[in-house]
Design a protein around this motif. Structure first.
Motif, PDB file in Angstrom:
ATOM      1  N   GLU A  71       0.638   2.689   4.610  1.00 18.35           N
ATOM      2  CA  GLU A  71       1.729   1.888   5.028  1.00 18.35           C
ATOM      3  C   GLU A  71       3.015   2.689   4.910  1.00 18.35           C
ATOM      4  O   GLU A  71       3.938   2.261   5.685  1.00 18.35           O
ATOM      5  CB  GLU A  71       1.603   0.696   3.964  1.00 18.35           C
ATOM      6  CG  GLU A  71       2.652  -0.339   4.373  1.00 18.35           C
ATOM      7  CD  GLU A  71       2.638  -1.697   3.377  1.00 18.35           C
ATOM      8  OE1 GLU A  71       3.689  -1.988   2.898  1.00 18.35           O
ATOM      9  OE2 GLU A  71       1.495  -2.177   3.158  1.00 18.35           O
ATOM     10  N   VAL A  72       3.316   3.333   3.946  1.00 19.74           N
ATOM     11  CA  VAL A  72       4.649   4.060   3.917  1.00 19.74           C
ATOM     12  C   VAL A  72       4.733   4.892   4.970  1.00 19.74           C
ATOM     13  O   VAL A  72       5.895   5.055   5.291  1.00 19.74           O
ATOM     14  CB  VAL A  72       4.980   4.593   2.549  1.00 19.74           C
ATOM     15  CG1 VAL A  72       4.113   5.773   2.175  1.00 19.74           C
ATOM     16  CG2 VAL A  72       6.459   4.774   2.118  1.00 19.74           C
ATOM     17  N   VAL A  73       3.667   5.716   5.318  1.00 15.85           N
ATOM     18  CA  VAL A  73       3.826   6.474   6.510  1.00 15.85           C
ATOM     19  C   VAL A  73       4.303   5.685   7.776  1.00 15.85           C
ATOM     20  O   VAL A  73       5.358   6.242   8.313  1.00 15.85           O
ATOM     21  CB  VAL A  73       2.407   7.346   6.739  1.00 15.85           C
ATOM     22  CG1 VAL A  73       2.431   7.862   8.259  1.00 15.85           C
ATOM     23  CG2 VAL A  73       2.019   7.926   5.739  1.00 15.85           C
ATOM     24  N   MET A  92       3.259  -0.659  -6.793  1.00 15.84           N
ATOM     25  CA  MET A  92       4.197  -1.695  -7.275  1.00 15.84           C
ATOM     26  C   MET A  92       3.796  -3.315  -7.108  1.00 15.84           C
ATOM     27  O   MET A  92       2.924  -3.435  -6.029  1.00 15.84           O
ATOM     28  CB  MET A  92       5.453  -1.731  -6.457  1.00 15.84           C
ATOM     29  CG  MET A  92       6.506  -2.514  -6.653  1.00 15.84           C
ATOM     30  SD  MET A  92       8.075  -2.332  -5.582  1.00 15.84           S
ATOM     31  CE  MET A  92       7.314  -3.465  -4.251  1.00 15.84           C
ATOM     32  N   GLY A  93       3.689  -4.085  -8.093  1.00 13.74           N
ATOM     33  CA  GLY A  93       3.262  -5.565  -7.976  1.00 13.74           C
ATOM     34  C   GLY A  93       4.406  -6.417  -7.759  1.00 13.74           C
ATOM     35  O   GLY A  93       5.731  -5.998  -7.980  1.00 13.74           O
ATOM     36  N   PRO A 105       8.582   7.533  -5.079  1.00 13.11           N
ATOM     37  CA  PRO A 105       7.492   7.010  -5.586  1.00 13.11           C
ATOM     38  C   PRO A 105       6.629   7.457  -6.640  1.00 13.11           C
ATOM     39  O   PRO A 105       5.890   6.991  -7.089  1.00 13.11           O
ATOM     40  CB  PRO A 105       6.449   7.413  -4.463  1.00 13.11           C
ATOM     41  CG  PRO A 105       7.197   8.812  -3.697  1.00 13.11           C
ATOM     42  CD  PRO A 105       8.847   8.402  -4.068  1.00 13.11           C
ATOM     43  N   ASP A 106       7.723   8.607  -7.415  1.00 11.59           N
ATOM     44  CA  ASP A 106       6.852   8.949  -8.758  1.00 11.59           C
ATOM     45  C   ASP A 106       7.191   8.054  -9.746  1.00 11.59           C
ATOM     46  O   ASP A 106       6.604   8.200 -10.820  1.00 11.59           O
ATOM     47  CB  ASP A 106       7.890  10.227  -8.898  1.00 11.59           C
ATOM     48  CG  ASP A 106       9.305  10.361  -9.182  1.00 11.59           C
ATOM     49  OD1 ASP A 106       9.736   9.823  -7.987  1.00 11.59           O
ATOM     50  OD2 ASP A 106       9.880  10.501  -9.934  1.00 11.59           O
ATOM     51  N   LYS A 132       0.845  -1.247  -0.008  1.00  9.31           N
ATOM     52  CA  LYS A 132       0.029   0.114   0.068  1.00  9.31           C
ATOM     53  C   LYS A 132       0.951   1.293  -0.016  1.00  9.31           C
ATOM     54  O   LYS A 132       1.729   1.267   0.883  1.00  9.31           O
ATOM     55  CB  LYS A 132      -0.849   0.039   1.145  1.00  9.31           C
ATOM     56  CG  LYS A 132      -2.142   0.969   1.130  1.00  9.31           C
ATOM     57  CD  LYS A 132      -2.868   0.885   2.498  1.00  9.31           C
ATOM     58  CE  LYS A 132      -4.258   1.781   2.385  1.00  9.31           C
ATOM     59  NZ  LYS A 132      -5.350   1.184   3.118  1.00  9.31           N
ATOM     60  N   HIS A 133       0.525   2.023  -1.014  1.00  8.62           N
ATOM     61  CA  HIS A 133       1.722   2.971  -1.263  1.00  8.62           C
ATOM     62  C   HIS A 133       1.197   4.500  -0.298  1.00  8.62           C
ATOM     63  O   HIS A 133       1.698   5.576  -0.395  1.00  8.62           O
ATOM     64  CB  HIS A 133       1.634   3.764  -2.502  1.00  8.62           C
ATOM     65  CG  HIS A 133       2.232   2.846  -3.470  1.00  8.62           C
ATOM     66  ND1 HIS A 133       3.485   2.888  -4.321  1.00  8.62           N
ATOM     67  CD2 HIS A 133       2.534   1.331  -3.609  1.00  8.62           C
ATOM     68  CE1 HIS A 133       3.770   1.916  -4.999  1.00  8.62           C
ATOM     69  NE2 HIS A 133       3.324   0.842  -4.495  1.00  8.62           N
TER      70      HIS A 133
END
Length: 349
Positions: free
Chosen positions: A41-43, A345-346, A339-340, A37-38
């Motif tokens: 989750e990344v936080v 992402m798979g 992230p750009d 999860k972008h």
């Protein structure tokens, strides 16, 4: 066996694990595909979650998770990374009756070689129809928040709709808004690749907000009327300010983003004179604004149907696809550091 975890802030690694025994109400899934999860989750991965006590957020080994942080899998010193997985049921408990060995399923779960989940009265564990796209399946989570953003904004036939932020949620919101009958759909994102994708899937126009007065351009495109609905998924204060500027009188901003504190934000002038309505949209909050007709279960079931029958197309959103072997470095690159370069992402096992 291996699973992907965070071993320190912004550090991902594959570590060994052993499965516990499968309980009577559970199934074990051999994972074939997955996706992280972008957003939230990344936080957590950056040790910046508002659900973790700020006194400890800079000291990874002293995390004291709050209830919602713990629910997202945070542990002392490390937590598992990943959001959705697709795979085959390889082991079942004695109480499981709705599934069979060999069933292809999708569920919430970490990026690990196997996942054990409750399979009794668990509507979040979904059977995959034959030939269904795993890329659509791993967009099950963002599709729910996109659909709620569109519904909470009350998008109707003929509306001008703007979607700000073209990550997975924004991309799916574009598709839903166009299919709902919006006459003009405008995407806003500084990444050209994301704009290219969204124009292939329903956006009539896509703007780069850098160096652009987005609010003014929306007014120009609508003969000074403005947008009926603006769905904000980026969480940036400048984006919300532009939305207030580009909104039609009495229009609605459906605020989907999980925003940080805003600086230099002005609710006067355009916000006041445009009589703006801001609705904070969150698919997972109960009761839903349309309760009792709509609840989280209905949102999830509807999104799953739209993903599995091809009404939604998420093929272009899953990029790049990396191997599980390379997932640690890829997570740090595509999800955290750059992230750009990726919408979602798979991971293939």
């Amino acid at each position: 066996m291996k699973k992907l975890v965070a071993t320190a802030p912004r550090v991902a690694a594959l570590v060994d694990y052993e499965d516990r025994p499968v309980q009577a109400n559970e199934v074990k899934i051999k994972v074939a595909f997955g996706a992280p999860k972008h957003g939230t989750e990344v936080v957590d991965f950056r040790a910046a979650s508002p659900f973790i006590d700020e006194e400890f957020s800079a000291e990874w080994n002293l995390f004291v998770p709050r209830a919602e942080g713990a629910a997202r899998g945070i542990e002392f010193g490390k937590f598992q990374l990943g959001n959705m997985v697709v795979g085959e049921i390889v082991e079942m408990g004695d109480s499981v009756t709705d599934y069979q060995l060999g069933d292809q399923v999708c569920t919430y779960g970490p990026l690990s070689e196997t996942v054990i989940v409750n399979a009794v009265d668990n509507y979040k564990l979904r059977k995959m129809p034959a030939g269904a796209s795993w890329k659509n399946a791993v967009c099950y989570d963002p599709a729910q928040f996109a659909m709620s953003g569109v519904r909470d904004g009350n998008v109707r036939v003929g509306d001008v709709v703007v979607i700000v932020g073209l990550g997975a949620i924004g991309q799916i919101a574009v598709q839903l808004a166009k299919k709902a009958g919006a006459s003009l759909v405008i995407g806003v994102d500084p990444i050209a690749h994301r704009c290219d994708i969204t124009k292939r899937h329903g956006a009539d126009v896509c703007m780069n907000p850098i160096g652009t007065d987005v609010g003014l351009e929306i007014k120009k495109l609508t003969n000074k009327l403005g947008a009926d609905v603006i769905i904000e998924t980026s969480g940036h204060s400048d984006a919300l300010q532009a939305a207030l500027r580009g909104l039609a009188y009495g229009g609605t901003i459906s605020f989907v983003a999980f925003a940080k504190p805003f600086n230099n934000f002005n609710l006067g002038r355009e916000a006041h004179f445009n009589n703006a309505k801001i609705v904070f949209s969150r698919a997972s909050s109960e009761p839903n604004p349309e309760y009792p007709r709509w609840n989280r279960k209905r949102i999830e079931e509807t999104c799953w149907e739209l993903l599995m029958n091809g009404y939604l197309n998420c093929e272009d959103l899953i990029d790049p696809v990396v191997t599980f072997h390379d997932s640690a470095d890829s997570y740090m690159k595509y999800v955290d550091q750059q992230p750009d370069l990726s919408i979602k992402m798979g991971v293939t096992f």
